[in-house]
Write an enzyme that holds these catalytic residues in place. Structure first.
Site, PDB file in Angstrom:
ATOM      1  N   SER A 157     -21.433  -1.793  24.046  1.00 44.96           N
ATOM      2  CA  SER A 157     -21.943  -3.213  24.355  1.00 44.96           C
ATOM      3  C   SER A 157     -21.111  -3.854  25.247  1.00 44.96           C
ATOM      4  CB  SER A 157     -22.073  -4.028  22.883  1.00 44.96           C
ATOM      5  OG  SER A 157     -22.488  -3.196  21.934  1.00 44.96           O
TER       6      SER A 157
ATOM      7  N   ARG B 186     -25.510 -15.655  25.023  1.00 47.74           N
ATOM      8  CA  ARG B 186     -26.662 -14.675  25.675  1.00 47.74           C
ATOM      9  C   ARG B 186     -27.625 -15.391  26.234  1.00 47.74           C
ATOM     10  NH1 ARG B 186     -25.816  -9.017  24.223  1.00 47.74           N
ATOM     11  NH2 ARG B 186     -23.832  -8.703  23.078  1.00 47.74           N
TER      12      ARG B 186
ATOM     13  N   TYR C 234     -27.876 -14.119  14.416  1.00 46.63           N
ATOM     14  CA  TYR C 234     -27.284 -13.615  15.609  1.00 46.63           C
ATOM     15  C   TYR C 234     -28.383 -12.533  15.903  1.00 46.63           C
ATOM     16  CZ  TYR C 234     -25.042 -11.053  19.125  1.00 46.63           C
ATOM     17  OH  TYR C 234     -24.630 -10.314  20.216  1.00 46.63           O
TER      18      TYR C 234
ATOM     19  N   ARG D 254     -22.376  -9.263  16.179  1.00 51.19           N
ATOM     20  CA  ARG D 254     -22.886  -8.465  15.369  1.00 51.19           C
ATOM     21  C   ARG D 254     -21.758  -8.428  14.118  1.00 51.19           C
ATOM     22  NH1 ARG D 254     -22.484  -4.058  16.988  1.00 51.19           N
ATOM     23  NH2 ARG D 254     -22.162  -4.428  19.299  1.00 51.19           N
TER      24      ARG D 254
ATOM     25  N   LYS E 198     -31.466  -3.550  17.301  1.00 52.81           N
ATOM     26  CA  LYS E 198     -30.598  -2.757  17.072  1.00 52.81           C
ATOM     27  C   LYS E 198     -30.966  -2.139  15.673  1.00 52.81           C
ATOM     28  CE  LYS E 198     -27.859  -3.735  20.319  1.00 52.81           C
ATOM     29  NZ  LYS E 198     -27.565  -3.040  21.288  1.00 52.81           N
TER      30      LYS E 198
ATOM     31  N   CYS F  13     -20.638  -3.777  28.404  1.00 54.67           N
ATOM     32  CA  CYS F  13     -19.833  -2.863  29.473  1.00 54.67           C
ATOM     33  C   CYS F  13     -20.661  -2.755  30.670  1.00 54.67           C
ATOM     34  CB  CYS F  13     -19.562  -1.491  28.907  1.00 54.67           C
ATOM     35  SG  CYS F  13     -18.124  -1.351  27.622  1.00 54.67           S
TER      36      CYS F  13
ATOM     37  N   HIS G  57     -28.690   4.299  22.978  1.00 60.08           N
ATOM     38  CA  HIS G  57     -28.317   2.916  23.230  1.00 60.08           C
ATOM     39  C   HIS G  57     -28.113   2.973  24.778  1.00 60.08           C
ATOM     40  CE1 HIS G  57     -25.030  -0.456  22.986  1.00 60.08           C
ATOM     41  NE2 HIS G  57     -25.989  -1.072  23.107  1.00 60.08           N
TER      42      HIS G  57
ATOM     43  N   ASP H 226     -30.974  -1.724  27.592  1.00 62.89           N
ATOM     44  CA  ASP H 226     -30.192  -1.507  26.279  1.00 62.89           C
ATOM     45  C   ASP H 226     -30.712  -0.441  25.365  1.00 62.89           C
ATOM     46  OD1 ASP H 226     -28.141  -2.687  24.611  1.00 62.89           O
ATOM     47  OD2 ASP H 226     -29.605  -3.355  23.172  1.00 62.89           O
TER      48      ASP H 226
HETATM   49  C1  OXD Z   1     -25.096  -5.213  21.778  1.00 68.72           C
HETATM   50  C2  OXD Z   1     -26.472  -5.818  22.278  1.00 68.72           C
HETATM   51  O1  OXD Z   1     -24.499  -5.711  20.923  1.00 68.72           O
HETATM   52  O2  OXD Z   1     -27.073  -5.156  23.222  1.00 68.72           O
HETATM   53  O3  OXD Z   1     -24.884  -3.839  21.961  1.00 68.72           O
HETATM   54  O4  OXD Z   1     -26.684  -6.913  22.179  1.00 68.72           O
HETATM   55 MN    MN Z   2     -26.607  -3.149  22.902  1.00 72.24          MN
END
Ligand code: OXD
Ligand code: MN
Length: 593
Positions: A249, A366, A198, A70, A207, A251, A227, A278
């Site tokens: 993100s 990913r 992306y 991002r 998002k 974590c 989130h 998420d």
């Molecule tokens: C983020 C995702 O970047 O969930 O938070 O992809």
């Molecule tokens: Mn996320």
């Protein structure tokens, strides 16, 4: 034709006039359509085949090396009033923003197909769900949206019924970072994104819609778009409680959402159910509780670190029908990343693997996969009314100070704890990694309006008749003096969740401290865990002297949102500061002479 479909057709025509695609394809979400798109991408090299024996239906996508995460500095919230976007967002006036980005869209789809992607965020029959339509020129985006959302004919039928949808326009453009923008127009329920393929920039349901635009809608309509993962914990008595947890993100949200209980817990009959990893939309129900849905239908998970020991459920989910992005590949065509056994042959850019070039898989590589493929997937993820939330958990990467777990005294204290969240930055966004930044409710990159107003919105849920979840803070990332993590994390996090749910049902004890309720060493179930007494003491310590400057720093942070910060939050902060000051050891007085 219904007036909604007419409006949709008109918008598609307008976009086509601007972007000038060769053809237009309306997506129905069918298997046949997916096969056709996959074949097209394989032909063009947008997708590469992986080993069909070990990974049937799986493909690899390699993005442009400058397009791997991002881009927060190019992500804008374009409200009429700058203050409505707040200092937490990059802002541009809507007219200027439209003009700037439309100039980039001009003719950008020549030689390409324009795909119209109707999607529903949330179970197709849920009143809590919301729909959108993404126009994109990327078949990779279409294939991902099919896994991540309820995409196609059923969504289009709901849009026609409902008459309202979020408009998202996306083009990969020329992938030049100089011509890349992700713009949000919450007052128009519109998103425009160009120059990136992306996930977080291009899968507009995720998002852009489900967090930035939805958070705006949620404030207007009285709900929360967060989130957060949603996980169901079933105890040996068969009682199931749902926990919503916000972490920045990368974590470990996916790991927590799919946690495998430690052996002793498994033997006793504990089970963990995944609803989402998420995003969580929560609405007060008629019973006063918060009811939650996962608006997504798939996982867009971070690959590196996902292994048999860290997240066997995720690993089991991605053995088939998965899109891998920017991972490495073994000699026999299997996807590979750091943390897996075996050896990479080519790295994420397709070069022969050479450790001198850095990690074989990109740190933000990913997997995209349908949520239903997780062995821990819960059919309750499809429940139209959602699931009732018993506990809300906030957490971040904090190597020092913040205890393993503590509980807020009440809702307002919990909102302060969420607002004060901090974490070390990760590879999920471009920029420096490992720098501590405040990330209120893990929404810093995703809150579509002024954080001050957002805190006030959170506080507003505390009203007569509300049966709100208890709020907690956890820190899996605390380090000892030797720089090593003090807590094993992963499956053992269930020990902390058991204490949390015990607090919700009155079964767990705690000690009352200025920062909240903290378990005493004997309050956690540590059976079968090899953890030294000193590590446990450190994990549960409330270091009063260390907390004083932290609470001061939180005050400065809250003040950065000016008059929009609710006074209730500052009052709560002062209450804690005073309690800490009262608990602090007083300096010894010099003896009278
Ligand atoms: C983020 C995702 O970047 O969930 O938070 O992809
Ligand atoms: Mn996320």
């Amino acid at each position: 034709m219904s007036s909604t479909l007419e409006a949709l057709n008109r918008w598609v025509d307008d976009v086509a006039r601007l972007t000038r695609p060769d053809t237009i394809h309306w997506c129905d979400g069918s298997d046949a359509e997916n096969r056709m798109l996959t074949d097209r991408m394989l032909e063009r090299g947008d997708l590469l085949p992986l080993n069909p024996q070990t990974h049937p239906g799986c493909h690899l996508h390699r993005s442009h090396p400058s397009d791997v995460a991002r881009v927060e500095h190019l992500t804008l919230v374009c409200t009429r009033e700058r203050e409505d976007a707040g200092p937490n967002n990059h802002w541009m006036a809507p007219d200027e923003a439209h003009a700037k980005i439309d100039a980039l869209f001009d003719g950008c789809m020549q030689g390409r197909t324009l795909y119209v992607v109707p999607y529903c965020m949330g179970p197709i029959d849920s009143p809590l769900s919301r729909c959108g339509v993404e126009i994109t020129d990327s078949p990779y985006v279409v294939a991902n949206m099919r896994l991540m959302t309820r995409m196609g004919a059923a969504a289009l039928a709901r849009i026609e019924r409902e008459g309202r949808f979020v408009k998202g326009l996306h083009s990969t453009g020329d992938l030049d970072p100089e011509r890349r923008f992700i713009m949000h127009f919450p007052e128009e329920l519109t998103i425009k994104s160009i120059g990136s393929g992306y996930g977080g920039n291009a899968l507009l349901g995720k998002k852009c819609h489900a967090l930035r635009i939805a958070s705006w809608q949620a404030r207007e309509e009285g709900w929360l778009a967060e989130h957060m993962l949603i996980v169901g914990i079933e105890n040996p008595q068969g009682e199931r409680h749902y926990v919503a947890a916000a972490f920045p993100s990368a974590c470990g949200k996916t790991n927590l959402a799919m946690l495998i209980p430690p052996e002793g817990y498994r033997r006793d009959g504990w089970k963990v159910w995944t609803i989402g990893d998420d995003i969580c939309w929560m609405t007060p129900g008629a019973d006063g509780r918060l009811w939650a849905i996962n608006p997504e239908a798939g996982f867009f998970g971070v690959a590196p670190g996902t292994s048999k020991s860290t997240n066997p459920n995720a690993l089991a989910s991605i053995q088939r029908d998965t899109i891998f992005t920017n991972v490495a590949v073994t000699a026999d065509g299997q996807p590979w990343w750091e943390g897996l056994p075996g050896q990479p042959a080519t790295d994420w850019q397709g070069r022969p693997y050479d450790p001198a070039n850095g990690p074989a898989a990109h740190p933000n590589s990913r997997f995209t996969v349908s949520a239903r493929q997780a062995p821990s997937w819960s059919p309750e993820a499809e429940a139209a009314q959602g699931v009732p939330i018993s506990a809300i958990v906030f957490g971040g990467r904090r190597p020092s100070l913040i205890p393993l777990v503590f509980e807020a005294h009440d809702w307002a204290h919990g909102v302060l704890i969420g607002a004060a969240m901090g974490s070390e930055t990760t590879a999920a966004a471009t920029g420096a990694v490992g720098v501590l930044r405040r990330d209120s409710m893990a929404m810093k990159p995703f809150c579509g309006y002024n954080y001050g107003d957002y805190f006030a919105h959170w506080l507003s849920f505390d009203r007569p008749g509300a049966q709100l979840p208890k709020i907690f803070h956890v820190n899996w990332f605390r380090k000892g003096a030797d720089g090593r993590f003090l807590w094993p994390g992963y499956g053992d996090n269930l020990r902390v969740l058991e204490w949390i749910l015990g607090r919700c049902t009155g079964r767990s004890e705690a000690s009352d401290t200025p920062i909240g309720y903290v378990p005493r060493p004997g309050d956690l179930n540590l059976e079968g865990l090899d953890l030294s007494r000193s590590a446990l003491a450190e994990l549960l310590e409330v270091d009063v002297a260390g907390w004083l400057p932290e609470i001061e720093a939180i005050g400065e942070y809250l003040a950065s949102f000016g008059a929009r910060t609710p006074p209730r939050l500052e009052a709560e902060r002062r209450r804690i500061l005073e309690a800490l000051a009262a608990a602090a050891p007083r300096p010894a007085r010099a003896a009278a002479g």
